[in-house]
Design an enzyme around this catalytic site. Structure first.
Site, PDB file in Angstrom:
ATOM      1  N   LYS A   1       0.820  -1.199  -0.045  1.00  0.00           N
ATOM      2  CA  LYS A   1       0.058   0.042  -0.138  1.00  0.00           C
ATOM      3  C   LYS A   1       0.884   1.316   0.198  1.00  0.00           C
ATOM      4  O   LYS A   1       1.331   1.567   0.735  1.00  0.00           O
ATOM      5  CB  LYS A   1      -1.043  -0.055   1.284  1.00  0.00           C
ATOM      6  CG  LYS A   1      -1.861   1.065   1.108  1.00  0.00           C
ATOM      7  CD  LYS A   1      -2.554   1.892   2.527  1.00  0.00           C
ATOM      8  CE  LYS A   1      -1.337   2.869   2.951  1.00  0.00           C
ATOM      9  NZ  LYS A   1      -1.063   3.752   2.069  1.00  0.00           N
TER      10      LYS A   1
ATOM     11  N   GLU B   1      10.733   0.881   9.809  1.00  0.00           N
ATOM     12  CA  GLU B   1      11.802   1.708   9.436  1.00  0.00           C
ATOM     13  C   GLU B   1      11.082   3.064   9.792  1.00  0.00           C
ATOM     14  O   GLU B   1      10.032   3.679   8.929  1.00  0.00           O
ATOM     15  CB  GLU B   1      12.180   1.357   8.014  1.00  0.00           C
ATOM     16  CG  GLU B   1      12.759   0.328   7.760  1.00  0.00           C
ATOM     17  CD  GLU B   1      14.193   0.544   8.424  1.00  0.00           C
ATOM     18  OE1 GLU B   1      15.029  -0.507   8.006  1.00  0.00           O
ATOM     19  OE2 GLU B   1      14.832   1.381   8.795  1.00  0.00           O
TER      20      GLU B   1
ATOM     21  N   CYS C   1      14.828  10.272   5.989  1.00  0.00           N
ATOM     22  CA  CYS C   1      14.583   9.893   7.267  1.00  0.00           C
ATOM     23  C   CYS C   1      16.057   9.955   8.139  1.00  0.00           C
ATOM     24  O   CYS C   1      16.410  10.137   9.070  1.00  0.00           O
ATOM     25  CB  CYS C   1      14.244   8.453   7.386  1.00  0.00           C
ATOM     26  SG  CYS C   1      15.278   7.529   6.357  1.00  0.00           S
TER      27      CYS C   1
ATOM     28  N   GLU D   1      11.505  16.143  14.160  1.00  0.00           N
ATOM     29  CA  GLU D   1      12.025  15.562  13.022  1.00  0.00           C
ATOM     30  C   GLU D   1      11.785  16.511  11.936  1.00  0.00           C
ATOM     31  O   GLU D   1      10.258  16.659  11.578  1.00  0.00           O
ATOM     32  CB  GLU D   1      11.483  14.339  12.635  1.00  0.00           C
ATOM     33  CG  GLU D   1      12.190  13.892  11.373  1.00  0.00           C
ATOM     34  CD  GLU D   1      11.449  12.422  10.660  1.00  0.00           C
ATOM     35  OE1 GLU D   1      10.360  12.081  10.968  1.00  0.00           O
ATOM     36  OE2 GLU D   1      12.432  11.467  10.312  1.00  0.00           O
TER      37      GLU D   1
HETATM   38  N1  LIG Z   1      13.301   4.689   8.577  1.00  0.00           N
HETATM   39  C1  LIG Z   1      13.308   4.801   7.283  1.00  0.00           C
HETATM   40  O1  LIG Z   1      13.847   3.916   6.131  1.00  0.00           O
HETATM   41  C2  LIG Z   1      12.388   5.732   6.632  1.00  0.00           C
HETATM   42  C3  LIG Z   1      12.397   5.885   5.252  1.00  0.00           C
HETATM   43  C4  LIG Z   1      11.774   6.893   4.794  1.00  0.00           C
HETATM   44  C5  LIG Z   1      10.756   7.568   5.557  1.00  0.00           C
HETATM   45  N2  LIG Z   1      10.553   7.344   6.797  1.00  0.00           N
HETATM   46  C6  LIG Z   1       9.964   8.329   7.675  1.00  0.00           C
HETATM   47  O2  LIG Z   1       8.652   8.433   7.205  1.00  0.00           O
HETATM   48  C7  LIG Z   1       8.044   9.620   7.506  1.00  0.00           C
HETATM   49  C8  LIG Z   1       7.607  10.716   6.221  1.00  0.00           C
HETATM   50  O3  LIG Z   1       6.861   9.511   5.473  1.00  0.00           O
HETATM   51  P1  LIG Z   1       5.071   9.807   5.592  1.00  0.00           P
HETATM   52  O4  LIG Z   1       4.773  11.101   5.774  1.00  0.00           O
HETATM   53  O5  LIG Z   1       4.607   9.037   4.463  1.00  0.00           O
HETATM   54  O6  LIG Z   1       5.071   8.758   6.947  1.00  0.00           O
HETATM   55  P2  LIG Z   1       3.420   8.255   7.428  1.00  0.00           P
HETATM   56  O7  LIG Z   1       3.788   7.629   8.648  1.00  0.00           O
HETATM   57  O8  LIG Z   1       2.453   9.605   7.666  1.00  0.00           O
HETATM   58  O9  LIG Z   1       2.703   7.527   6.276  1.00  0.00           O
HETATM   59  C9  LIG Z   1       3.665   6.409   5.983  1.00  0.00           C
HETATM   60  C10 LIG Z   1       2.582   5.233   5.333  1.00  0.00           C
HETATM   61  O10 LIG Z   1       1.716   5.079   6.273  1.00  0.00           O
HETATM   62  C11 LIG Z   1       0.276   5.125   5.947  1.00  0.00           C
HETATM   63  N3  LIG Z   1      -0.497   5.382   7.147  1.00  0.00           N
HETATM   64  C12 LIG Z   1      -0.633   6.674   7.719  1.00  0.00           C
HETATM   65  N4  LIG Z   1      -1.457   6.756   8.867  1.00  0.00           N
HETATM   66  C13 LIG Z   1      -1.759   5.529   9.102  1.00  0.00           C
HETATM   67  C14 LIG Z   1      -2.639   4.710   9.857  1.00  0.00           C
HETATM   68  N5  LIG Z   1      -2.973   5.245  10.847  1.00  0.00           N
HETATM   69  N6  LIG Z   1      -2.659   3.072   9.515  1.00  0.00           N
HETATM   70  C15 LIG Z   1      -2.069   2.635   8.577  1.00  0.00           C
HETATM   71  N7  LIG Z   1      -1.183   3.286   7.967  1.00  0.00           N
HETATM   72  C16 LIG Z   1      -0.963   4.582   8.006  1.00  0.00           C
HETATM   73  C17 LIG Z   1       0.409   6.374   4.897  1.00  0.00           C
HETATM   74  O11 LIG Z   1      -0.705   6.505   4.042  1.00  0.00           O
HETATM   75  C18 LIG Z   1       1.700   5.939   4.255  1.00  0.00           C
HETATM   76  O12 LIG Z   1       1.706   4.916   3.230  1.00  0.00           O
HETATM   77  C19 LIG Z   1       9.186  10.327   8.396  1.00  0.00           C
HETATM   78  O13 LIG Z   1       9.060  10.145   9.710  1.00  0.00           O
HETATM   79  C20 LIG Z   1      10.338   9.498   7.854  1.00  0.00           C
HETATM   80  O14 LIG Z   1      11.362   9.607   8.922  1.00  0.00           O
HETATM   81  C21 LIG Z   1      11.698   6.215   7.478  1.00  0.00           C
HETATM   82  O1  LIG Z   2      14.173   8.328   4.033  1.00  0.00           O
HETATM   83  C1  LIG Z   2      15.158   7.706   3.914  1.00  0.00           C
HETATM   84  C2  LIG Z   2      15.310   6.428   2.862  1.00  0.00           C
HETATM   85  O2  LIG Z   2      15.604   5.454   3.883  1.00  0.00           O
HETATM   86  C3  LIG Z   2      15.750   6.729   1.541  1.00  0.00           C
HETATM   87  S1  LIG Z   2      17.485   6.483   1.743  1.00  0.00           S
HETATM   88  O3  LIG Z   2      17.799   5.522   2.314  1.00  0.00           O
HETATM   89  O4  LIG Z   2      18.039   7.534   2.371  1.00  0.00           O
HETATM   90  O5  LIG Z   2      17.915   6.747   0.359  1.00  0.00           O
END
Ligand SMILES: NC(=O)c1ccc[n+]([C@@H]2O[C@H](COP(=O)([O-])OP(=O)(O)OC[C@H]3O[C@@H](n4cnc5c(N)ncnc54)[C@H](O)[C@@H]3O)[C@@H](O)[C@H]2O)c1
Ligand SMILES: O=C[C@H](O)CS(=O)(=O)O
Length: 482
Positions: free
Chosen positions: A178, A254, A288, A385
């Protein structure tokens, strides 16, 4: 393939391109200018159940394929992604906004996970354990865990899917993905290339929806699902983890970060400045592992602040399709409001605005590359963040002090340290409470290395030789009567 062939406006379930049973649609827009790109189905819980059921049926045959056969299909998928990298990058920049060269980099990173896990598929070895009883033989085998669901973010709309789909499918699992509602098109394009590569019906399914909560709940609680793999914010990760716990599913998390970037007096200044720009402003700061806090030792603070300001001022804001652009739009208006609020409150609390600090005429989702100096740990901006093109400079006196301050956060994803003292490299790398440490390097992501965090930044690792483990069960077999 042409752009039009990879621009899919249907969801992908059981090898079929489908609409939502309820007929709902959701629009996908270009964050740079708000223009319409496409519409995709707004699937509901029943559609999600159908996708999970399709994945279960496919699992019973897919798990019986040989690792070599799965590896060949993943290699073909890698080849197709690579051959179509330019079209995929164009689609990615259109729906997410990042500069085209960064989008191309993400597509190649996506491909690298299929290449890597196609190879790793053939190395899921078990073990023969020297028995302590003459009449028995002890051994282990590794088996695919089953139906996997993956919930992914908008900031890396194709590589975050690859980091999950590649090891899952390589292991013999089947998957229901998803994607984020802002960026579903790259996920659908990846499914189109999977189909072309020969991935059988039901092995990969893509569920698009603007109801992430209700559909997400189904993906996290359906008893057929044996593993949930989530990439996103920590608050949502906690919700996902709680739902997965209801049926004791394996879960990979993650999550968010709050990366410190520590520069000691003995660091190579130009290397530190270059690493700072790279680790902070990639994807307009929406990664992230972007630096969130710059800790600069007192002896080099003024020199670093001067050089860093010069480089931040050079950053060009604009459309991702403009080759001179360094910083594209943020994903939506809420993101701009969030970081503008953090910046304004930090200035009110005493931070010194050196560069930027406001929205830009380039468009309603554009925020200027910003540099704040003399920030303190007491300010709200030091604990949030940021997820935007905002740098915050803190000064520190000694090693013990900066380690304590850098660790003073619930997050623990990535950290960076610049020093040329080898003893300090080891002491600081070992004392930082983070899953990953960049030493004299601002760009650390690599499919060969284990990516992941500690504390509230996550559970598990993606990529590397460890990345398959989360999609396999280790079974112990005790053979008696020998
Ligand atoms: N650690 C990593 O590898 C990594 C990589 C990329 C992004 N991130 C993190 O992701 C965040 C940014 O991405 P974002 O804004 O899409 O995050 P988000 O948590 O808002 O959404 C992530 C996913 O979860 C879904 N979602 C949202 N609320 C939900 C719920 N209540 N139940 C089930 N699914 C739900 C969203 O539709 C989306 O597909 C930042 O905090 C970033 O640090 C982490
Ligand atoms: O948001 C961070 C993701 O893990 C992508 S990357 O690993 O920084 O390329």
């Amino acid at each position: 393939m042409k752009f039009s062939e990879l621009l899919k406006e249907s969801a992908y379930i059981n090898g079929q391109w489908v609409d939502a049973k309820c007929g709902g649609k959701m629009e996908v827009i270009n964050p740079a200018d708000g223009s319409y790109i496409a519409s995709v189905p707004d699937l509901d819980v029943d559609d999600a159940k159908n996708a999970i059921a399709a994945a279960e049926v496919a699992f019973h045959s897919w798990k019986k394929t040989t690792a070599k056969a799965r590896a060949a299909i993943l290699r073909r998928w890698f080849d197709l992604i690579t051959e179509n990298a330019d079209v995929l990058a164009e689609l990615l920049t259109k729906e997410q906004g990042k500069p085209l060269r960064e989008a191309k980099g993400e597509v190649l990173s996506c491909a690298s996970f299929f290449e890597w896990f196609g190879e790793e598929a053939k190395r899921t070895y078990g073990e023969n354990i020297p028995s302590n009883m003459g009449s028995t033989r002890l051994l282990t085998i590794k088996q695919p865990i089953g139906v996997v669901t993956a919930i992914t973010p908008w900031n890396f709309p194709i590589s975050m899917i690859a980091r999950k789909a590649a090891p899952a499918i390589a292991a013999g699992c089947t998957i229901v993905i998803k994607p984020a509602e802002d960026t579903p098109l790259c996920a659908l394009a990846l499914a189109a290339l999977a189909e072309e590569a020969g991935v059988p019906a039901g092995v990969i399914n893509v569920v698009t929806t603007k109801r992430p909560i209700e559909v997400g709940r189904e993906l996290c609680t359906n008893p057929i699902v044996k593993k949930v793999s989530f990439t996103g914010s920590t608050p949502v990760g906690k919700i996902i983890l709680g739902m997965a716990a209801e049926t004791v599913k394996k879960a990979s998390m993650e999550l968010g970060g709050n990366a410190p970037f520590i520069v000691f007096d003995d660091a190579d200044l130009e290397s530190a400045v270059a690493g700072a720009i790279a680790s902070k402003y990639r994807n307009a700061g929406q990664t992230c592992i972007c630096t969130n806090r710059f800790y600069i030792q007192a002896g080099i603070y003024d020199a670093f602040a001067t050089r860093f300001k010069e480089e931040v001022e050079k950053l060009a804001l604009g459309s991702g399709f403009d080759s001179s652009t360094d910083i594209g739009p943020l994903i939506n208006n809420a993101a701009v409001d969030k970081i503008d609020g953090l910046v304004q409150r930090a200035v009110q609390e005493g931070a010194e605005l050196k560069v930027g600090g406001q929205r830009d005429a380039a468009g309603e989702r554009f925020y200027q590359p910003t540099l704040l100096a003399n920030v303190t740990d007491e300010m709200e901006i030091s604990q949030a963040e940021l997820f935007g093109p905002i740098s915050t400079l803190f000064s520190f006196e000694d090693e013990a002090e900066v380690i304590e301050r850098a660790n003073n956060t619930p997050f623990g994803l990535a950290a960076y340290v610049y020093t040329r003292d080898i003893g300090r490299v080891w002491r600081v790398s070992e004392d930082l409470e983070y899953g990953m440490v960049g030493v004299n390097e601002g760009l650390i992501s690599n499919e060969l290395a284990p990516f992941g965090g500690v504390k509230e930044s996550g559970v598990g690792r993606e990529g590397s030789k460890h990345g398959m483990d989360d999609y396999m069960e280790l079974k112990y077999i005790c053979m008696g009567g020998i």
